[in-house]
Design an enzyme around this catalytic site. Structure first.
Site, PDB file in Angstrom:
ATOM      1  N   LEU A 130      18.405  30.676  -5.893  1.00  0.00           N
ATOM      2  CA  LEU A 130      18.361  31.744  -6.378  1.00  0.00           C
ATOM      3  C   LEU A 130      19.500  31.852  -7.210  1.00  0.00           C
ATOM      4  O   LEU A 130      20.728  30.620  -7.303  1.00  0.00           O
ATOM      5  CB  LEU A 130      19.372  33.172  -5.319  1.00  0.00           C
ATOM      6  CG  LEU A 130      19.007  32.890  -3.539  1.00  0.00           C
ATOM      7  CD1 LEU A 130      19.715  33.570  -2.666  1.00  0.00           C
ATOM      8  CD2 LEU A 130      17.311  34.106  -3.742  1.00  0.00           C
ATOM      9  N   HIS A 133      19.494  36.890  -8.622  1.00  0.00           N
ATOM     10  CA  HIS A 133      18.629  37.311  -7.737  1.00  0.00           C
ATOM     11  C   HIS A 133      20.570  37.908  -7.122  1.00  0.00           C
ATOM     12  O   HIS A 133      20.361  39.287  -6.141  1.00  0.00           O
ATOM     13  CB  HIS A 133      18.869  36.034  -6.701  1.00  0.00           C
ATOM     14  CG  HIS A 133      17.277  35.372  -7.452  1.00  0.00           C
ATOM     15  ND1 HIS A 133      17.474  34.609  -7.807  1.00  0.00           N
ATOM     16  CD2 HIS A 133      16.217  36.344  -7.310  1.00  0.00           C
ATOM     17  CE1 HIS A 133      16.551  33.728  -7.864  1.00  0.00           C
ATOM     18  NE2 HIS A 133      15.602  35.228  -7.506  1.00  0.00           N
ATOM     19  N   LYS A 165      13.819  41.231 -15.736  1.00  0.00           N
ATOM     20  CA  LYS A 165      13.565  40.362 -16.581  1.00  0.00           C
ATOM     21  C   LYS A 165      11.863  40.488 -16.157  1.00  0.00           C
ATOM     22  O   LYS A 165      11.249  39.954 -17.173  1.00  0.00           O
ATOM     23  CB  LYS A 165      13.568  38.371 -15.648  1.00  0.00           C
ATOM     24  CG  LYS A 165      13.584  37.232 -16.759  1.00  0.00           C
ATOM     25  CD  LYS A 165      14.095  36.724 -16.997  1.00  0.00           C
ATOM     26  CE  LYS A 165      12.897  35.798 -15.764  1.00  0.00           C
ATOM     27  NZ  LYS A 165      11.915  35.470 -15.993  1.00  0.00           N
ATOM     28  N   ASP A 166      11.202  40.324 -14.873  1.00  0.00           N
ATOM     29  CA  ASP A 166       9.702  40.214 -14.879  1.00  0.00           C
ATOM     30  C   ASP A 166       9.128  42.026 -15.388  1.00  0.00           C
ATOM     31  O   ASP A 166       8.508  42.819 -13.886  1.00  0.00           O
ATOM     32  CB  ASP A 166       9.534  39.681 -13.490  1.00  0.00           C
ATOM     33  CG  ASP A 166       9.702  38.895 -13.410  1.00  0.00           C
ATOM     34  OD1 ASP A 166       8.966  37.689 -14.176  1.00  0.00           O
ATOM     35  OD2 ASP A 166      10.509  38.172 -12.534  1.00  0.00           O
TER      36      ASP A 166
HETATM   37  O1  PAF Z   1       9.803  38.240  -9.153  1.00  0.00           O
HETATM   38  C1  PAF Z   1       9.613  37.178  -7.555  1.00  0.00           C
HETATM   39  O2  PAF Z   1      10.503  36.551  -7.557  1.00  0.00           O
HETATM   40  C2  PAF Z   1       8.762  37.198  -6.993  1.00  0.00           C
HETATM   41  O3  PAF Z   1       7.156  37.794  -7.412  1.00  0.00           O
HETATM   42  C3  PAF Z   1       8.227  38.607  -5.969  1.00  0.00           C
HETATM   43  C4  PAF Z   1       8.843  39.703  -6.396  1.00  0.00           C
HETATM   44  C5  PAF Z   1       9.487  38.049  -5.082  1.00  0.00           C
HETATM   45  C6  PAF Z   1       7.261  38.178  -4.607  1.00  0.00           C
HETATM   46  O4  PAF Z   1       6.708  37.091  -4.565  1.00  0.00           O
END
Ligand code: PAF
Length: 282
Positions: free
Chosen positions: A31, A35, A153-154
């Site tokens: 983390l 997060h 970010k993703d």
């Molecule tokens: O973004 C992430 O950390 C991962 O892709 C997730 C959403 C926890 C799925 O494993």
């Protein structure tokens, strides 16, 4: 109060009698402040927050970093405790299972989202989004969250999950949370620790270039100069891609777009740094 659960059966019995709304933050652990911003938003909105820490094997390709992905549970729990302490009376349930707990033998169900998964990360990492959708769907089944929080970010992952929720009519609201950056502009990521000091410096090109493109779109009110800048940047082979897309659909056709996203992946050695910035069209 923080409770750690390692077994799926325990998670199910913790959650089963509960009908109250809960927030959920799915993560792969290791983390950082990004997060924690998701956790603290969830804690502001719910009395009970589920938080998963699971390095999901299904979303890594055969030559990717699954085995070396940092696993730092003790440290993660300390960070969660520290956040929890700021929210007296709230409950945080951390679910950190082994793979066999998430995918019991014989459990072969997979979830594949179409459309938004085909391009960009989907093209470069075959099977990645099926792995993400499968695990997030499984976690949603177990936790039955009211709201789930994801980092932007993703960005493509966020759109994939939103699409999955819409396609399957899942009763969960998805919230995308702003990217947390270092003062240098580098977006926080667990994978940043793979970088040498020199690579960290080189990686600043990513956020700096996105920022320039976004600023050009804002000030020039059309995409010509932004596209030229992007084409110029792409002469550096370390870019996997650098794209200006519709922020809702990721379509390349932006003629009717209200919001755009500028997405890039800059690769240093084997480490791929992802980043994106959103911009409203004037
Ligand atoms: O973004 C992430 O950390 C991962 O892709 C997730 C959403 C926890 C799925 O494993």
């Amino acid at each position: 109060m923080v409770t750690l659960i390692r077994k799926t059966a325990e998670l199910v019995s913790a959650r089963a009698p509960e009908t109250s709304p809960v927030g959920f933050v799915p993560t792969m652990g290791n983390l950082h402040a990004g997060h924690i911003s998701l956790l603290e938003r969830a804690l502001r909105e719910f009395d009970t927050v589920y938080f998963s820490i699971f390095v999901n094997p299904k979303q890594f390709g055969p030559n990717e970093d699954f085995t070396r992905y940092p696993r730092t549970l003790e440290n993660d729990l300390a960070l969660i405790e520290a956040s929890g302490a700021k929210f007296q009376g709230k409950r945080i349930i951390v679910y950190s299972p082994e793979s066999s707990e998430v995918y019991p033998e014989g459990q072969g169900q997979t979830v594949e989202v179409l459309g938004v998964t085909t391009d960009l990360e989907g093209a470069l990492r075959p099977g990645h989004f099926a792995g993400v959708a499968t695990v997030v769907h499984r976690l949603f089944e177990l936790v039955r969250p009211t709201v789930a929080y994801f980092g932007l970010k993703d960005y493509q992952q966020y759109l994939v999950i939103r699409q999955m929720v819409a396609d399957l009519c899942l009763p969960v609201k998805i919230i995308g949370m702003p990217i947390v950056r270092e003062p240098s502009g580098l977006a926080l990521s667990s994978r940043n620790q793979y970088l040498s000091a020199e690579e960290r410096q080189q990686g600043l090109v990513l956020s700096q270039t996105l920022r320039k493109i976004v600023d050009l779109i804002r000030t020039k009110r059309d995409l010509r100069e932004a596209k030229a800048l992007s084409a110029e940047a792409l002469r550096d082979p370390r870019w996997n891609y650098l794209e200006i897309r519709d922020a809702e659909t990721l379509s390349t056709d932006t003629r009717r777009s209200k919001n755009l996203t500028v997405l890039g992946v800059f690769q240093l050695g084997t480490t791929r740094l992802l980043d994106n910035m959103q911009v409203e069209l004037p």
